[in-house]
Design a protein around this motif. Structure first.
Motif, PDB file in Angstrom:
ATOM      1  N   ALA A 293      37.242 -18.891-127.358  1.00  0.00           N
ATOM      2  CA  ALA A 293      37.746 -20.247-127.152  1.00  0.00           C
ATOM      3  C   ALA A 293      39.132 -20.304-127.783  1.00  0.00           C
ATOM      4  O   ALA A 293      39.354 -19.710-128.837  1.00  0.00           O
ATOM      5  CB  ALA A 293      36.824 -21.258-127.812  1.00  0.00           C
ATOM      6  N   VAL A 294      40.053 -20.988-127.138  1.00  0.00           N
ATOM      7  CA  VAL A 294      41.438 -21.022-127.629  1.00  0.00           C
ATOM      8  C   VAL A 294      41.793 -22.439-128.067  1.00  0.00           C
ATOM      9  O   VAL A 294      41.760 -23.378-127.278  1.00  0.00           O
ATOM     10  CB  VAL A 294      42.408 -20.555-126.516  1.00  0.00           C
ATOM     11  CG1 VAL A 294      43.843 -20.563-127.047  1.00  0.00           C
ATOM     12  CG2 VAL A 294      42.033 -19.156-126.032  1.00  0.00           C
ATOM     13  N   ILE A 295      42.118 -22.556-129.342  1.00  0.00           N
ATOM     14  CA  ILE A 295      42.495 -23.856-129.912  1.00  0.00           C
ATOM     15  C   ILE A 295      43.957 -23.750-130.339  1.00  0.00           C
ATOM     16  O   ILE A 295      44.276 -23.075-131.320  1.00  0.00           O
ATOM     17  CB  ILE A 295      41.620 -24.193-131.161  1.00  0.00           C
ATOM     18  CG1 ILE A 295      40.123 -24.044-130.872  1.00  0.00           C
ATOM     19  CG2 ILE A 295      41.974 -25.572-131.720  1.00  0.00           C
ATOM     20  CD1 ILE A 295      39.509 -25.078-129.969  1.00  0.00           C
ATOM     21  N   ASP A 296      44.825 -24.405-129.593  1.00  0.00           N
ATOM     22  CA  ASP A 296      46.246 -24.379-129.946  1.00  0.00           C
ATOM     23  C   ASP A 296      46.516 -25.500-130.959  1.00  0.00           C
ATOM     24  O   ASP A 296      45.710 -26.437-131.092  1.00  0.00           O
ATOM     25  CB  ASP A 296      47.105 -24.577-128.689  1.00  0.00           C
ATOM     26  CG  ASP A 296      48.517 -24.000-128.849  1.00  0.00           C
ATOM     27  OD1 ASP A 296      48.860 -23.554-129.967  1.00  0.00           O
ATOM     28  OD2 ASP A 296      49.261 -24.011-127.865  1.00  0.00           O
ATOM     29  N   ILE A 297      47.642 -25.403-131.667  1.00  0.00           N
ATOM     30  CA  ILE A 297      48.042 -26.489-132.585  1.00  0.00           C
ATOM     31  C   ILE A 297      49.437 -26.959-132.192  1.00  0.00           C
ATOM     32  O   ILE A 297      50.374 -26.162-132.117  1.00  0.00           O
ATOM     33  CB  ILE A 297      48.068 -26.027-134.061  1.00  0.00           C
ATOM     34  CG1 ILE A 297      46.682 -25.556-134.507  1.00  0.00           C
ATOM     35  CG2 ILE A 297      48.565 -27.170-134.959  1.00  0.00           C
ATOM     36  CD1 ILE A 297      46.616 -25.114-135.980  1.00  0.00           C
ATOM     37  N   ASP A 298      49.543 -28.248-131.919  1.00  0.00           N
ATOM     38  CA  ASP A 298      50.843 -28.882-131.682  1.00  0.00           C
ATOM     39  C   ASP A 298      50.713 -30.305-132.220  1.00  0.00           C
ATOM     40  O   ASP A 298      50.224 -31.206-131.527  1.00  0.00           O
ATOM     41  CB  ASP A 298      51.183 -28.871-130.189  1.00  0.00           C
ATOM     42  CG  ASP A 298      52.572 -29.461-129.913  1.00  0.00           C
ATOM     43  OD1 ASP A 298      53.118 -30.144-130.801  1.00  0.00           O
ATOM     44  OD2 ASP A 298      53.098 -29.230-128.801  1.00  0.00           O
ATOM     45  N   THR A 299      51.102 -30.479-133.476  1.00  0.00           N
ATOM     46  CA  THR A 299      50.843 -31.764-134.148  1.00  0.00           C
ATOM     47  C   THR A 299      51.606 -32.906-133.464  1.00  0.00           C
ATOM     48  O   THR A 299      51.134 -34.040-133.458  1.00  0.00           O
ATOM     49  CB  THR A 299      51.243 -31.682-135.640  1.00  0.00           C
ATOM     50  OG1 THR A 299      52.535 -31.102-135.737  1.00  0.00           O
ATOM     51  CG2 THR A 299      50.270 -30.829-136.421  1.00  0.00           C
ATOM     52  N   VAL A 300      52.754 -32.609-132.851  1.00  0.00           N
ATOM     53  CA  VAL A 300      53.533 -33.654-132.183  1.00  0.00           C
ATOM     54  C   VAL A 300      52.763 -34.225-130.993  1.00  0.00           C
ATOM     55  O   VAL A 300      52.742 -35.432-130.755  1.00  0.00           O
ATOM     56  CB  VAL A 300      54.909 -33.088-131.722  1.00  0.00           C
ATOM     57  CG1 VAL A 300      55.712 -34.145-130.970  1.00  0.00           C
ATOM     58  CG2 VAL A 300      55.692 -32.590-132.925  1.00  0.00           C
ATOM     59  N   ARG A 301      52.076 -33.343-130.253  1.00  0.00           N
ATOM     60  CA  ARG A 301      51.343 -33.773-129.059  1.00  0.00           C
ATOM     61  C   ARG A 301      49.876 -34.129-129.350  1.00  0.00           C
ATOM     62  O   ARG A 301      49.118 -34.424-128.441  1.00  0.00           O
ATOM     63  CB  ARG A 301      51.364 -32.670-127.999  1.00  0.00           C
ATOM     64  CG  ARG A 301      52.744 -32.347-127.475  1.00  0.00           C
ATOM     65  CD  ARG A 301      52.687 -31.113-126.594  1.00  0.00           C
ATOM     66  NE  ARG A 301      52.308 -31.410-125.214  1.00  0.00           N
ATOM     67  CZ  ARG A 301      51.925 -30.494-124.325  1.00  0.00           C
ATOM     68  NH1 ARG A 301      51.831 -29.236-124.681  1.00  0.00           N
ATOM     69  NH2 ARG A 301      51.607 -30.835-123.102  1.00  0.00           N
ATOM     70  N   GLY A 302      49.459 -34.042-130.605  1.00  0.00           N
ATOM     71  CA  GLY A 302      48.062 -34.346-130.925  1.00  0.00           C
ATOM     72  C   GLY A 302      47.096 -33.272-130.447  1.00  0.00           C
ATOM     73  O   GLY A 302      45.938 -33.547-130.113  1.00  0.00           O
TER      74      GLY A 302
ATOM     75  N   VAL B  40      31.148 -14.797-131.547  1.00  0.00           N
ATOM     76  CA  VAL B  40      31.583 -16.170-131.296  1.00  0.00           C
ATOM     77  C   VAL B  40      33.027 -16.285-131.789  1.00  0.00           C
ATOM     78  O   VAL B  40      33.284 -16.175-132.985  1.00  0.00           O
ATOM     79  CB  VAL B  40      30.645 -17.141-132.053  1.00  0.00           C
ATOM     80  CG1 VAL B  40      31.083 -18.564-131.847  1.00  0.00           C
ATOM     81  CG2 VAL B  40      29.199 -16.943-131.577  1.00  0.00           C
ATOM     82  N   GLU B  41      33.958 -16.466-130.842  1.00  0.00           N
ATOM     83  CA  GLU B  41      35.383 -16.419-131.206  1.00  0.00           C
ATOM     84  C   GLU B  41      36.082 -17.755-130.935  1.00  0.00           C
ATOM     85  O   GLU B  41      36.506 -18.018-129.815  1.00  0.00           O
ATOM     86  CB  GLU B  41      36.103 -15.303-130.434  1.00  0.00           C
ATOM     87  CG  GLU B  41      37.585 -15.193-130.806  1.00  0.00           C
ATOM     88  CD  GLU B  41      38.337 -14.080-130.060  1.00  0.00           C
ATOM     89  OE1 GLU B  41      37.729 -13.408-129.211  1.00  0.00           O
ATOM     90  OE2 GLU B  41      39.530 -13.897-130.330  1.00  0.00           O
ATOM     91  N   PRO B  42      36.212 -18.599-131.961  1.00  0.00           N
ATOM     92  CA  PRO B  42      37.017 -19.802-131.795  1.00  0.00           C
ATOM     93  C   PRO B  42      38.395 -19.529-132.384  1.00  0.00           C
ATOM     94  O   PRO B  42      38.594 -19.668-133.588  1.00  0.00           O
ATOM     95  CB  PRO B  42      36.246 -20.826-132.634  1.00  0.00           C
ATOM     96  CG  PRO B  42      35.588 -19.999-133.711  1.00  0.00           C
ATOM     97  CD  PRO B  42      35.542 -18.562-133.279  1.00  0.00           C
ATOM     98  N   GLU B  43      39.335 -19.121-131.539  1.00  0.00           N
ATOM     99  CA  GLU B  43      40.648 -18.703-132.065  1.00  0.00           C
ATOM    100  C   GLU B  43      41.585 -19.899-132.199  1.00  0.00           C
ATOM    101  O   GLU B  43      42.019 -20.472-131.202  1.00  0.00           O
ATOM    102  CB  GLU B  43      41.308 -17.652-131.167  1.00  0.00           C
ATOM    103  CG  GLU B  43      42.714 -17.288-131.682  1.00  0.00           C
ATOM    104  CD  GLU B  43      43.408 -16.148-130.947  1.00  0.00           C
ATOM    105  OE1 GLU B  43      42.865 -15.641-129.944  1.00  0.00           O
ATOM    106  OE2 GLU B  43      44.514 -15.764-131.387  1.00  0.00           O
ATOM    107  N   VAL B  44      41.927 -20.233-133.434  1.00  0.00           N
ATOM    108  CA  VAL B  44      42.988 -21.202-133.681  1.00  0.00           C
ATOM    109  C   VAL B  44      44.280 -20.390-133.669  1.00  0.00           C
ATOM    110  O   VAL B  44      44.489 -19.517-134.514  1.00  0.00           O
ATOM    111  CB  VAL B  44      42.772 -21.939-135.021  1.00  0.00           C
ATOM    112  CG1 VAL B  44      43.950 -22.868-135.308  1.00  0.00           C
ATOM    113  CG2 VAL B  44      41.460 -22.717-134.984  1.00  0.00           C
ATOM    114  N   LEU B  45      45.117 -20.649-132.660  1.00  0.00           N
ATOM    115  CA  LEU B  45      46.303 -19.820-132.443  1.00  0.00           C
ATOM    116  C   LEU B  45      47.289 -19.938-133.599  1.00  0.00           C
ATOM    117  O   LEU B  45      47.458 -21.017-134.186  1.00  0.00           O
ATOM    118  CB  LEU B  45      47.009 -20.235-131.148  1.00  0.00           C
ATOM    119  CG  LEU B  45      46.264 -19.987-129.832  1.00  0.00           C
ATOM    120  CD1 LEU B  45      47.116 -20.483-128.661  1.00  0.00           C
ATOM    121  CD2 LEU B  45      45.908 -18.523-129.653  1.00  0.00           C
TER     122      LEU B  45
END
Ligand code: 5MM
Length: 341
Positions: free
Chosen positions: A139-148, A178-183
């Motif tokens: 699973a791919v979890i991106d982080i972009d605090t500006v876009r929420g 089980v792979e929850p990848e926070v990019l």
């Protein structure tokens, strides 16, 4: 080898051993081959992976299992031997990537949802017959605090999907990775990575419990807690280790036998140094090892560069990285060992 899920999981994280993530989909392996000027044909992909799987020292001493792609689990070596048999002959376990990739999450720009549950029960039965004893879903979890990003819906949807995948794996006698990848691609700080990773793992273990997944027969494949690449900050291995272990102690149950990190775009030695620092501050309730793709393969890819005459050099490069990560999984790596090699 015993067929109990708990025993397979324990073998995956046996002392000083870790996973080779060689499950690049066709698009990803083409990108890797483009860098070294090699055409991405079925034969070249086979030759490249056969080179690694026939690296005797690495495969028998440092690698517990290999995550394969659908094409590879069905492929034979140049001499006709199934690649799966070469892996098994080295005492390693064949595994398989079963997700169908991350797609845009409808209604949530910037978020993705990993697909692939349709027909998974039947595919797992097929992969079991082909020799797979563990599987992987990313699973791919991106982080972009500006876009929420990530949204709460992205975390909920992805962790729910991971739990459904894991339950289906265990029903089939296959250990779920089980792979929850926070990019680590964003501009975020290490503390934001900590917060997003924590929210993801809290929800993940809620979902795994709800889905009746037996944690003793599962492996977690997470990111380390680390600053985003575009933040301009390079964290020390000690800070990464301290924050990563603090997080896991808060949210990963001790029933989970092992945690096998992804490398996520870290440089080869960086991924090794960080894993070493994590193990150096043990003991921990779980084994902590590697399930690296890029950080194990960048060096052998370059050394091989598609030439049969470079196979020995490619194997030497692969064996070296596997050896260094073996030491890091034991907390016994030192930078001087890289120079000595
Ligand atoms: C080897 O790369 C895997 C496949 O990626 P795609 O499905 O995008 O082709 C990937 O899932 C990999 O197993 C994990 O991301 C860990 O690899 P890294 O390179 O981060 O260690």
């Amino acid at each position: 080898m015993s067929e109990r899920l708990e025993d397979i999981a324990a073998a995956i994280v046996a002392d000083g051993k870790g996973l080779l993530a060689a499950d690049e989909s066709s698009g990803t392996i083409k990108k890797r081959f483009d860098v070294i000027g090699v055409e991405s044909t079925a034969d070249n992909r086979r030759d490249y992976r056969e080179m690694m799987f026939r690296s005797k020292e690495a495969m028998t001493k440092y690698i517990s299992g290999v995550i394969l792609y659908d094409e590879t689990i069905r492929q034979n070596a140049a001499d006709g031997t199934p690649l799966v048999d070469i892996i098994k002959a080295a005492g390693a376990i064949p595994g398989i990537k079963v997700d169908a990739g991350a797609k845009p999450l409808a209604g949530f720009p910037g978020d993705t949802i990993t697909e692939g549950l349709d027909g998974l029960r039947e595919r797992l039965a097929d992969y079991y017959k082909l020799g797979a004893r563990f599987a992987k879903w990313r699973a791919v979890i991106d982080i972009d605090t500006v876009r929420g990003v990530p949204s709460a819906n992205s975390i909920a949807s992805n962790t729910h999907t991971l739990a459904r995948y894991a339950a289906l794996c265990q029903e089939a006698g296959i250990v779920p990775i089980v792979e929850p990848e926070v990019l680590m691609d964003g501009a975020h700080s290490i503390d934001v990575c900590y917060d997003v990773s924590k929210a993801t793992l809290v929800k993940l273990y809620d979902e795994l419990y709800a889905a009746r997944v037996v944690l003793e027969g599962s492996i977690l494949k997470p990111n380390m807690v680390i600053s985003g690449k575009k933040s301009g900050r390079t964290d020390s291995p000690e800070e990464i280790a301290e924050k990563t272990i603090k997080l896991f102690r808060e949210v990963v149950p001790a029933a989970v036998p092992g945690i096998a990190f992804l490398s996520g775009g870290q440089e080869d030695e960086e991924a090794t140094a960080n894993l070493n620092a994590i193990n150096a501050i043990g003991p921990h309730p779980w084994k902590l090892t590697f399930s690296y793709g890029r950080a194990l393969q960048a060096a052998p890819q370059k050394a091989w560069s598609g030439k049969a005459s470079n196979v020995a050099a490619g194997q030497a490069a692969f064996t070296h990285r596997a050896h260094m990560n073996h030491l890091a999984a034991l907390g016994k790596w030192q930078p001087a060992l890289e120079k000595a090699a």
